[in-house]
Structure formats: C-alpha cells, structure tokens
Write an enzyme that holds these catalytic residues in place. Structure first.
Site, short mmCIF file in Angstrom:
data_model
loop_
_atom_site.label_atom_id
_atom_site.label_comp_id
_atom_site.label_asym_id
_atom_site.label_seq_id
_atom_site.Cartn_x
_atom_site.Cartn_y
_atom_site.Cartn_z
N GLN A 134 0.83 -1.20 0.00
CA GLN A 134 0.00 0.00 0.00
C GLN A 134 0.87 1.26 0.00
O GLN A 134 0.55 2.26 -0.65
CB GLN A 134 -0.92 -0.01 1.23
CG GLN A 134 -1.87 1.17 1.28
CD GLN A 134 -2.90 1.15 0.17
OE1 GLN A 134 -3.59 0.17 -0.01
NE2 GLN A 134 -2.99 2.23 -0.60
N ASP A 219 -6.99 5.55 8.06
CA ASP A 219 -7.38 4.16 7.79
C ASP A 219 -8.53 3.84 8.73
O ASP A 219 -8.84 4.63 9.65
CB ASP A 219 -6.15 3.26 8.05
CG ASP A 219 -6.38 1.80 7.71
OD1 ASP A 219 -7.37 1.47 7.03
OD2 ASP A 219 -5.54 0.97 8.13
N1 NVA Z 1 -5.59 -1.56 8.74
C1 NVA Z 1 -6.50 -2.24 7.83
C2 NVA Z 1 -6.01 -2.08 6.42
C3 NVA Z 1 -6.93 -2.67 5.38
C4 NVA Z 1 -6.38 -2.52 4.00
C5 NVA Z 1 -6.61 -3.70 8.22
O1 NVA Z 1 -5.60 -4.31 8.56
O2 NVA Z 1 -7.74 -4.23 8.19
N1 CP Z 2 -6.10 -1.27 0.75
C1 CP Z 2 -6.21 -2.61 0.68
O1 CP Z 2 -5.27 -3.36 0.92
O2 CP Z 2 -7.44 -3.04 0.27
P1 CP Z 2 -7.96 -4.54 0.30
O3 CP Z 2 -8.15 -4.94 1.72
O4 CP Z 2 -9.28 -4.47 -0.47
O5 CP Z 2 -6.98 -5.43 -0.40
#
Ligand code: NVA
Ligand code: CP
Length: 306
Positions: A134, A219
């Site tokens: 990301q 986030d």
């Molecule tokens: N911090 C979030 C990011 C999702 C792309 C998770 O780990 O669920």
């Molecule tokens: N940002 C991200 O990693 O999205 P996904 O959880 O959809 O892969």
C-alpha cells in the site's frame, strides 16, 4: 533460501524503492497507451489470503495477467494451510511450483517463516504489522501529484496500526516527517517508532498534527481481526475523524489519502472522499501499477523458448 522478498519497505534501499515508483509510473503510461508488455509469460504467482481483500487480490491478479503471467487465489479456507499443514512445509511445496507467493496474513511471523523456507520471492500483502505494498502505491501517488516527498510533513490520523507502521518505515526510506495523532493506548508498535527516530512524533490532537501538513492519511479504526473491539474503538476514536474542516488546517496543496475500504461517518466524514484534495481513487489504482513494477523486479523474466 536466497530468493529476494518484499516483506517490509526496509528490505530495499531508498534508491531501489524510488526506482520501483518510477517504474510504476512508466508501466501505468504503457498501459494507458495500450501497449502489450508481457515479460512474465508463463510465470505464476500464488496468492494466499487469510483475510478478506478487494484491492490487493485484484491488483496482483490483474497485474500478473497484464504482465503475461497468471495468478492463483489460495484461500486458507480451502487449502491444507487452513487445516494445520505447517507453514514451512507449505512454503517448500508451493515454492516448488510457483514463481512468487503473495501472502495476506495475521501474524507477521507467518510471512517470515514462509519466506525462510521459500525458493521464490514472498510478498507481504498485509500482516498485522505492516502493509508495504500500500505504501508503494501511496508514495507513487504523491510523486505523481506533488513530486518528491522528501522533507515534507505527513500526518497520520487515527489508529497506530499496520498502515501506520508502514508509514513509519516510509518516513525513514523516503525521508519525510511523520506526525501521528492517535488516542492513548493506540500508538504504533514501539519498535517501528524507534526505527523512525526523530522523523516521527506522536500527538493527541489531530488539528495539531495536520497543521501545515502536505499529506494527510488515515485508515479504518478497526482492522481485520479486531472486530470484537469495534464498539470501544468507535467511542475512543470519535475525535479523530478526518473532515474537510480538518484538511483546511493543512498546507494549501495538501493531499488526502485513505488506503480503503473506507467507513464514511467513522474515520472520515461523509464528504471527504469527494473533496478535490482526496486522491484515494488514484491511490487504489496505483496498487496495480506499483505492484506490477514490484513483480517485474522480483519475478524472473519469461522462460526461453525450447
Ligand atoms: N488496517 C486495515 C487495512 C486494510 C487494507 C486492516 O488491517 O484491516
Ligand atoms: N487497501 C487494501 O489493501 O485493500 P484490500 O483490503 O481491499 O486489499
């Protein structure tokens, strides 16, 4: 095992990371011009998912196909990994058949253990600790919109989670200052904070953190695997919502990023993704281009004709 992996931004030098970003921009332009570029013909990426995904799965799968290869989706629900086959055994078997493996997992140690027994490159598609792919997309997006991020001020608002840890690594590798505004008890992992040293500051007031910032990023408040804590987190994180008014305190040319998926009304206001300062859709698309650059770098080029 001697394969090169991508488990963290710290695995590469700042120069290597910069050249990946530039290559991502080139590959994006090639695709926009409709040029067929298939250096990975015959190559296969295995994608192990222990957690849900839209962007990561799609960008790796589409990326491999566009580069001439293939990707295989492996859910732990359907593989023997989910029934207790050891990670090391799975790594030995899978890496004998695949040209690279992407893993989205809980414990970061699953990635390091798999990599230690893999003959082919292993890519971190998100762990509880880090989300380096990301960050490639985020850094490419900043570069495209504003040029070099070196010396700029970045504000991370919300949870000191895996994304925040990767921003700390990015602060070191791309040389920017990171202000983290989070509730008490939700600071990032002290090891990542220590790594960033004086490039990172933890604060309680999001308004102070975004003051004059060139990039504001946030986030979800509840990451995958933390669902039981949702109600408590909703209450504690309420003062950390990113709104248009909060962005007004930043630099006039601030960019707003969100790795997505977004929860409007929680970590962001209902309208902030529609604000001209938000670049979340470019950021999501850049997952594809940045990771194609990574795959090109990691996976050996096409087989020679017999
Ligand atoms: N911090 C979030 C990011 C999702 C792309 C998770 O780990 O669920
Ligand atoms: N940002 C991200 O990693 O999205 P996904 O959880 O959809 O892969």
């Amino acid at each position: 095992m001697s394969a090169r992996h991508f488990l963290s931004l710290m695995d590469y030098s700042p120069e290597q990371l910069s050249s990946l970003l530039r290559r991502g921009i080139e590959l994006k332009a090639l695709r926009d011009r409709g040029v067929l570029f298939e250096p990975l013909k015959g190559r296969v990426l295995g994608m192990i998912f222990e957690k849900s995904s839209t962007r990561t799965r799609l960008s790796f799968e589409a990326g491999m196909i566009q580069l001439g290869g293939q990707a295989i989706f492996l859910s732990t629900r359907d593989t023997q990994l989910g029934r207790g086959e050891p990670v090391a055994d799975s790594a030995r078997v899978m890496s004998g058949m695949l040209d690279a493996v992407m893993i989205r997992t809980y414990a970061h140690s699953t990635l390091t253990e798999f990599a230690a027994h893999s003959r082919v490159p292993v890519i971190n598609g998100l762990s509880d600790d880090l989300h380096p792919c990301q960050l490639l997309a985020d850094m490419q997006t900043f570069l495209e919109h504003r040029g070099a991020i070196k010396g700029k001020t970045v504000a991370w608002i919300g949870d000191g989670n895996n994304m925040c840890n990767s921003y700390l690594e990015a602060a070191v590798q791309f040389d920017f200052n990171l202000r983290i505004a989070c509730p008490e008890g939700f600071e990032p992992n002290p090891a990542f904070l220590a790594l960033a040293g004086n490039r990172a500051t933890v604060m309680r007031d999001p308004r102070e953190a975004v003051k004059g910032a060139h990039l504001v990023s946030t986030d979800v408040w509840t990451s995958m695997g933390q669902e039981e804590e949702t109600a408590r987190r909703l209450a504690l994180f309420a003062p950390f919502q990113v709104t248009r008014e909060l962005l007004d305190l930043s630099a006039p040319d601030v960019l707003f990023m969100h790795c997505l998926p977004a929860h409007r009304g929680e970590e962001i206001s209902l309208d902030v993704l529609d604000d001209p300062r938000a670049v979340a859709w470019d950021q999501a698309e850049n997952r594809l281009h940045a990771q194609k650059a990574l795959l090109e770098f990691l996976v050996a080029p096409a087989y020679q004709p017999a």
